[in-house]
Structure formats: structure tokens, C-alpha cells
Design a protein around this motif. Structure first.
Motif, PDB file in Angstrom:
ATOM      1  N   GLY A  89      48.296  76.090  -7.816  1.00  0.00           N
ATOM      2  CA  GLY A  89      47.708  75.307  -8.896  1.00  0.00           C
ATOM      3  C   GLY A  89      46.314  74.822  -8.570  1.00  0.00           C
ATOM      4  N   ALA A  90      46.086  74.390  -7.329  1.00  0.00           N
ATOM      5  CA  ALA A  90      44.759  73.908  -6.936  1.00  0.00           C
ATOM      6  C   ALA A  90      43.736  75.037  -6.996  1.00  0.00           C
ATOM      7  N   GLU A  91      44.140  76.242  -6.580  1.00  0.00           N
ATOM      8  CA  GLU A  91      43.228  77.381  -6.634  1.00  0.00           C
ATOM      9  C   GLU A  91      42.930  77.768  -8.078  1.00  0.00           C
ATOM     10  N   ILE A  92      43.951  77.769  -8.921  1.00  0.00           N
ATOM     11  CA  ILE A  92      43.747  78.077 -10.334  1.00  0.00           C
ATOM     12  C   ILE A  92      42.794  77.064 -10.970  1.00  0.00           C
ATOM     13  N   ASP A  93      42.937  75.799 -10.596  1.00  0.00           N
ATOM     14  CA  ASP A  93      42.055  74.769 -11.132  1.00  0.00           C
ATOM     15  C   ASP A  93      40.598  75.065 -10.777  1.00  0.00           C
ATOM     16  N   TYR A  94      40.362  75.526  -9.566  1.00  0.00           N
ATOM     17  CA  TYR A  94      38.994  75.876  -9.165  1.00  0.00           C
ATOM     18  C   TYR A  94      38.451  77.012 -10.027  1.00  0.00           C
ATOM     19  N   PHE A  95      39.255  78.052 -10.252  1.00  0.00           N
ATOM     20  CA  PHE A  95      38.791  79.190 -11.052  1.00  0.00           C
ATOM     21  C   PHE A  95      38.549  78.783 -12.507  1.00  0.00           C
ATOM     22  N   LEU A  96      39.389  77.900 -13.036  1.00  0.00           N
ATOM     23  CA  LEU A  96      39.185  77.409 -14.389  1.00  0.00           C
ATOM     24  C   LEU A  96      37.866  76.649 -14.495  1.00  0.00           C
ATOM     25  N   GLN A  97      37.572  75.869 -13.474  1.00  0.00           N
ATOM     26  CA  GLN A  97      36.330  75.103 -13.481  1.00  0.00           C
ATOM     27  C   GLN A  97      35.120  76.022 -13.313  1.00  0.00           C
ATOM     28  N   ASP A  98      35.231  76.981 -12.398  1.00  0.00           N
ATOM     29  CA  ASP A  98      34.084  77.828 -12.081  1.00  0.00           C
ATOM     30  C   ASP A  98      33.811  78.859 -13.172  1.00  0.00           C
ATOM     31  N   ALA A  99      34.850  79.535 -13.643  1.00  0.00           N
ATOM     32  CA  ALA A  99      34.667  80.595 -14.641  1.00  0.00           C
ATOM     33  C   ALA A  99      34.481  80.050 -16.048  1.00  0.00           C
ATOM     34  N   ASP A 100      34.989  78.821 -16.304  1.00  0.00           N
ATOM     35  CA  ASP A 100      34.864  78.197 -17.626  1.00  0.00           C
ATOM     36  C   ASP A 100      35.337  79.153 -18.718  1.00  0.00           C
ATOM     37  N   PRO A 101      36.622  79.572 -18.654  1.00  0.00           N
ATOM     38  CA  PRO A 101      37.105  80.595 -19.586  1.00  0.00           C
ATOM     39  C   PRO A 101      37.436  80.013 -20.960  1.00  0.00           C
ATOM     40  N   SER A 102      37.547  80.906 -21.931  1.00  0.00           N
ATOM     41  CA  SER A 102      38.033  80.498 -23.242  1.00  0.00           C
ATOM     42  C   SER A 102      39.537  80.697 -23.357  1.00  0.00           C
ATOM     43  N   LEU A 103      40.112  81.449 -22.418  1.00  0.00           N
ATOM     44  CA  LEU A 103      41.530  81.784 -22.514  1.00  0.00           C
ATOM     45  C   LEU A 103      42.092  82.060 -21.123  1.00  0.00           C
ATOM     46  N   LEU A 104      43.350  81.661 -20.935  1.00  0.00           N
ATOM     47  CA  LEU A 104      44.089  81.976 -19.716  1.00  0.00           C
ATOM     48  C   LEU A 104      45.373  82.684 -20.122  1.00  0.00           C
ATOM     49  N   ILE A 105      45.561  83.889 -19.613  1.00  0.00           N
ATOM     50  CA  ILE A 105      46.768  84.666 -19.911  1.00  0.00           C
ATOM     51  C   ILE A 105      47.751  84.463 -18.775  1.00  0.00           C
ATOM     52  N   LEU A 106      48.957  83.995 -19.102  1.00  0.00           N
ATOM     53  CA  LEU A 106      49.944  83.646 -18.079  1.00  0.00           C
ATOM     54  C   LEU A 106      51.316  84.178 -18.431  1.00  0.00           C
ATOM     55  N   ASP A 107      52.074  84.569 -17.406  1.00  0.00           N
ATOM     56  CA  ASP A 107      53.502  84.797 -17.568  1.00  0.00           C
ATOM     57  C   ASP A 107      54.188  83.464 -17.840  1.00  0.00           C
ATOM     58  N   ALA A 108      55.372  83.522 -18.425  1.00  0.00           N
ATOM     59  CA  ALA A 108      56.080  82.299 -18.783  1.00  0.00           C
ATOM     60  C   ALA A 108      56.439  81.440 -17.576  1.00  0.00           C
ATOM     61  N   SER A 109      56.580  82.074 -16.412  1.00  0.00           N
ATOM     62  CA  SER A 109      57.067  81.348 -15.232  1.00  0.00           C
ATOM     63  C   SER A 109      55.972  80.628 -14.451  1.00  0.00           C
ATOM     64  N   THR A 110      54.722  80.784 -14.833  1.00  0.00           N
ATOM     65  CA  THR A 110      53.620  80.266 -14.017  1.00  0.00           C
ATOM     66  C   THR A 110      53.270  78.843 -14.453  1.00  0.00           C
ATOM     67  N   GLN A 111      54.123  77.878 -14.114  1.00  0.00           N
ATOM     68  CA  GLN A 111      53.949  76.524 -14.602  1.00  0.00           C
ATOM     69  C   GLN A 111      52.745  75.826 -13.993  1.00  0.00           C
ATOM     70  N   HIS A 112      52.492  76.054 -12.681  1.00  0.00           N
ATOM     71  CA  HIS A 112      51.391  75.333 -12.040  1.00  0.00           C
ATOM     72  C   HIS A 112      50.048  75.697 -12.665  1.00  0.00           C
ATOM     73  N   ALA A 113      49.888  76.967 -13.027  1.00  0.00           N
ATOM     74  CA  ALA A 113      48.645  77.379 -13.672  1.00  0.00           C
ATOM     75  C   ALA A 113      48.558  76.805 -15.088  1.00  0.00           C
ATOM     76  N   ARG A 114      49.690  76.734 -15.754  1.00  0.00           N
ATOM     77  CA  ARG A 114      49.727  76.165 -17.107  1.00  0.00           C
ATOM     78  C   ARG A 114      49.316  74.692 -17.071  1.00  0.00           C
ATOM     79  N   ASP A 115      49.793  73.978 -16.060  1.00  0.00           N
ATOM     80  CA  ASP A 115      49.434  72.557 -15.922  1.00  0.00           C
ATOM     81  C   ASP A 115      47.935  72.407 -15.688  1.00  0.00           C
ATOM     82  N   ALA A 116      47.372  73.267 -14.823  1.00  0.00           N
ATOM     83  CA  ALA A 116      45.939  73.199 -14.548  1.00  0.00           C
ATOM     84  C   ALA A 116      45.125  73.486 -15.802  1.00  0.00           C
ATOM     85  N   ALA A 117      45.580  74.456 -16.607  1.00  0.00           N
ATOM     86  CA  ALA A 117      44.863  74.794 -17.839  1.00  0.00           C
ATOM     87  C   ALA A 117      44.916  73.644 -18.832  1.00  0.00           C
TER      88      ALA A 117
END
Length: 484
Positions: A89-117
Motif C-alpha cells: 500500500g505504501a508503494e502504491i501510494d507513492y506511484f499514485l502521487q508521482d504518476a498522478d493518474p486519472s484511473l487505477l485498474i485493480l483486481d477485486a482482492s487488492t484492498q491496500h491499493a484501493r485504500d491508497a487510491a
């Protein structure tokens, strides 16, 4: 009007009925199916608010949907950013901040990334939603110098950096490799690599698409799956671990692999001993090549001609390579220029400037030498160079000698702090079996082959070397864990 460069290069020439992909547990895809699904996914992405130039992050398990989403993102004029499925989750948060995306595509099981988004206010969509049936949308015009993807480096020396890759970068490599490796519509590639990395996503997939070939798409590497599906294939791309494990399996014999046309290895160095052993067992000389995230492929051993163990071959067409500041042995920094090279790092002009010479060559950070035939050999990373008492010590030179000793399976040489010498040589060694040899025996054997200052002052015996997902030994982990 400008067309969509990468979409046109990879998805326009094949007949609809031509087979493209088979994956266990899924329906086969023809090239017509693929085009239809990609155009539908472009429409879904646009409905989700994705505009040209937007970043689309994708962290999903390997599946055919991952390839569809890569091609659809590029077709929508956006920038595809695949993420390692092991990121926290901490790594995903960094990529979200750095890439500044409009969308994150996730599998249903990836809760930590969903929380960061959620924290970052980034929309989350499932791959099933984006690849569902629906209306089609035409590709968005994109030129060869527009960005197609951002691949984040492994970050072993600090925060990951986003290497930008253009449509032209990817097209040039796909065309060059398709020709060099003789891929045609008659080929079927056994695909067992991850697709969040340039090897499995851009090298393997783009070459297949560029040739109009087929692939058997495995969810992961496994010897049973390889043995089951290889009879229907003509080629495989892998990392050295694939081949060393195949060597230990009696199913992969000369007779069993007689139908195969080509085995390719990359992403990490292949030991000369493994190259020779594989050829003895199977009759196939592995074709080793060299590339990196920022450049895609740079060199390749030839399809016709000597595939020389311990080398990574010759520069690709239109790619130039030079050795900067070579020492008395001809070893120096590898620098490269060509249509495959990144324009730089995402939103990081300082690192971009540091990575290019004043005359425009990309500094790979690797050390190498070129022999009289023009073949390149990689000696190691510049950051892994050990400077002890003022002497330069190239880890590979020491590793080759250790690996040749009885009882040794593999080794990794690195530098540790030393109060007098600045750095001292240390080695991590994996044995063929417990007690197969010892430190004193190794040091005594090296004394006949290496100058004293190159011989490790400490040897640690490990059950395995730390590696990243593509099989590269993580010497930073060794330095951090055994640096005393």
C-alpha cells in the motif's frame, strides 16, 4: 490526421481469423477478437474519464485482460503504467502521487491499493468492467514521439523513477527484434513471464503482435506447465532461472525439445556454465540479449552466427553503443543512443539530465567491454564496482572464478565498508549441497587465479541469493544485510 502510431503498428495487419492467444481456463482469442475487445475497452476508458495524455495505473494478476488494457490505454491516447502485483500500500501510494493518474485498474482482492487510491481521490475500476462487451471507439491519434507507457524502475538506489517510453520507442524495438529473431506467423511463443515488466509486456507481446504470431499465455512459470504446453510452441523467452530449473528436470531432453526453434534469455545474467549445460542437454544454444527499462532491448546475440556464452551480443539495428572512459582492460561505462531510448524520467528533469551525456548518449549505469568481434559483455553495475585500496574490482571477474569451483552453485560479490581500504570484497555463496565446500577451500583456490586484493575477505554461505521478480540478484540487499 496523425494515426495512433503503436496501435497501427501492432494491430492493423493481421487477418481477423488468425489465432492470437490461448490461456488455460479462458477462451482462445483471434486477432479479430483482440481488436474488437481493445476498441470496446477504449470506449470504456473514455467513459471512465480517461483523456489523451492521462496516466492509467494497472495492478492486476497476469491475464489476457492485462494485454487488452495495455493496448486499449495506448489506443485511447493515454499512458499505460503497469505495477508489480507485489507492491504494498505504501508503494502504491507513492506511484499514485508521482504518476498522478486519472484511473487505477485493480483486481477485486487488492484492498491496500484501493485504500491508497481512496486517499488520493483516484477512481478505481476493475479489469472486468473495462473489458466487458459494449460499443467500440476509434483509436485516438498519437504520434511516434507521444508517450505510450511509464515503467517504474526497481528503486534499488532510492525512490523508483518513472522511465517514459514513447510509441516510437516501442515500435522500433518490436520491429528490430521481430526481424533479428525471425518471428513469423508460423511461430507460437510460450509466454511464462510477468506482464508488469518490459520483458513480458513489451518484448514478448510486441514481438508476437508485430509478427502476427501466436502465444500460449501461462499465468506463471512452472515446470509442469512448460512440459505440458511446450510441444505446441516454437519459441520461449525467459529469465535465467527458467533455464536452470529446466536443467534439473529430466523431461526437457534433446528429443523433447527438438521441435523448438528458439530459446531467449534476458533480464539477468545467464551463467556461461548454464548456457553450456543447456546446450548439452537440449541441443539448443540459448540466445542471450541485453536491455533495460529505459531502453528496451539494446543488444542481442545473433540468430545466425555464434551465440557466445557470457556475452549479450551485438547492438540492434539503428542502435549505437559505446564504452565510456575504458580502463586498461577496455572496461568502462556502457552508453547507448537510438530510437529505443527513453526521452527521460517522468517529472524528474534532474535525474533525466544526470542520465544523458552532453552529446546525447544515455548512461546505462552498467559496466562492460566489447571484444574484437563487436560482442558486448556486461561486467556489472557501476554502483556495484568495488574500490579497495584504490584498486577497481569488478564483481563478475571474481564471481566467475568462485562459480567454477567444486561444490559452488552460484555466488554474488559485493563491497563492504573497510576502515583502512575504504571497501573490502565480500561474497555470498550458494552451495550445491550443505557442506560441499568451505571458506578456506574457496580462498585457497582463488589464490591461484586472482590477485590478492580481489579475493573476498569474508564469505557468507546462503541458501539462496536475494533476487527481484525478474531474477536479478539484489546486491543492495546483500550490502544492507551483510555490510559489516
Amino acid at each position: 490526421m496523425t494515426e495512433n502510431a503503436l496501435f497501427d503498428a501492432l494491430l492493423q495487419s493481421q487477418a481477423d481469423a488468425d489465432p492470437f492467444l490461448e490461456a488455460p481456463g479462458t477462451s482462445p482469442l483471434s486477432y479479430g477478437d483482440l481488436r474488437c475487445k481493445v476498441l470496446q475497452a477504449i470506449a470504456h476508458l473514455q467513459n471512465a474519464g480517461v483523456a489523451p495524455g492521462d496516466r492509467v495505473l494497472c495492478q492486476i494478476e497476469k491475464s489476457p485482460e492485462g494485454l487488452i488494457l495495455y493496448l486499449a490505454t495506448v489506443g485511447a491516447g493515454a499512458i499505460f503504467v503497469p505495477l508489480n502485483t507485489g507492491y504494498t500500500g505504501a508503494e502504491i501510494d507513492y506511484f499514485l502521487q508521482d504518476a498522478d493518474p486519472s484511473l487505477l485498474i485493480l483486481d477485486a482482492s487488492t484492498q491496500h491499493a484501493r485504500d491508497a487510491a481512496t486517499v488520493r481521490g483516484v477512481a478505481v475500476v476493475s479489469p472486468a468492467t473495462l473489458t466487458a462487451e459494449g460499443p467500440e471507439a476509434a483509436p485516438v491519434p498519437r504520434a511516434s514521439d507521444d508517450l505510450a507507457a511509464i515503467l517504474y524502475t526497481s528503486g534499488t538506489t532510492g525512490r523508483s523513477k518513472g522511465a517514459m517510453l514513447t510509441h516510437g520507442n516501442l515500435i522500433s524495438n518490436a520491429h528490430a527484434l521481430t526481424g533479428l529473431w525471425r518471428f513469423t506467423t508460423d511461430d507460437t511463443l510460450l509466454h511464462a513471464l510477468p506482464i508488469f515488466h518490459t520483458h513480458g509486456l513489451f518484448v514478448a507481446t510486441n514481438v508476437v503482435l508485430g509478427a502476427g504470431a501466436r502465444m500460449l499465455f501461462l499465468p506463471a512459470f512452472g515446470l509442469d506447465a512448460l512440459a505440458e504446453h511446450m510441444p505446441r510452441c516454437t519459441a520461449m523467452m525467459g529469465v535465467p532461472t527458467f533455464y536452470t530449473r529446466m536443467l534439473s528436470d529430466p523431461r526437457f531432453t534433446r528429443a523433447a525439445l527438438a521441435h523448438m526453434r528458439l530459446f531467449i534469455s534476458g533480464s539477468a545474467p545467464l551463467l556461461s556454465e548454464s548456457h553450456a549445460a543447456f546446450e548439452r542437454q537440449t541441443g539448443h544454444a540459448i540466445l542471450e540479449r541485453y536491455g533495460m527499462t529505459e531502453t528496451n532491448m539494446i543488444t542481442s546475440n545473433p540468430y545466425d552466427g555464434p551465440r557466445i556464452a557470457g556475452t549479450v551480443g551485438l547492438p540492434l539495428p539503428d542502435v549505437s553503443l559505446r564504452i565510456a572512459s575504458p580502463d586498461e582492460h577496455g572496461i568502462g561505462g556502457i552508453e547507448v543512443k537510438g530510437p529505443n531510448v527513453t526521452p527521460g524520467y517522468w517529472r524528474n528533469p534532474e535525474k533525466t539530465d544526470e542520465s544523458f551525456t552532453e552529446d546525447g548518449w544515455f548512461i546505462t549505469g552498467d559496466l562492460g567491454e566489447i571484444d574484437a568481434r563487436g560482442y558486448l559483455s556486461i561486467v556489472g553495475r557501476q554502483k556495484d564496482l568495488v574500490i579497495s585500496g584504490g584498486f577497481n574490482i569488478y564483481p563478475k571477474e571474481v564471481e566467475v572464478q568462485i562459480d567454477a569451483l567444486p561444490g559452488v552453485q552460484e555466488s554474488a560479490v559485493y563491497g563492504v565498508a573497510h576502515p583502512d581500504l575504504g571497501e573490502a570484497v565480500a561474497a555470498a555463496v550458494v552451495l550445491t549441497e550443505p557442506g560441499a565446500t568451505d571458506e578456506a577451500t574457496i580462498v585457497a583456490a582463488l589464490d591461484d587465479h586472482l590477485a590478492r586484493y580481489k579475493i573476498p575477505r569474508t564469505i557468507r554461505f546462503l541458501t539462496g541469493l536475494p533476487r527481484n521478480t525478474m531474477g536479478k540478484v539484489q546486491k543492495n540487499v546483500l550490502r544492507d544485510g551483510y555490510g559489516a
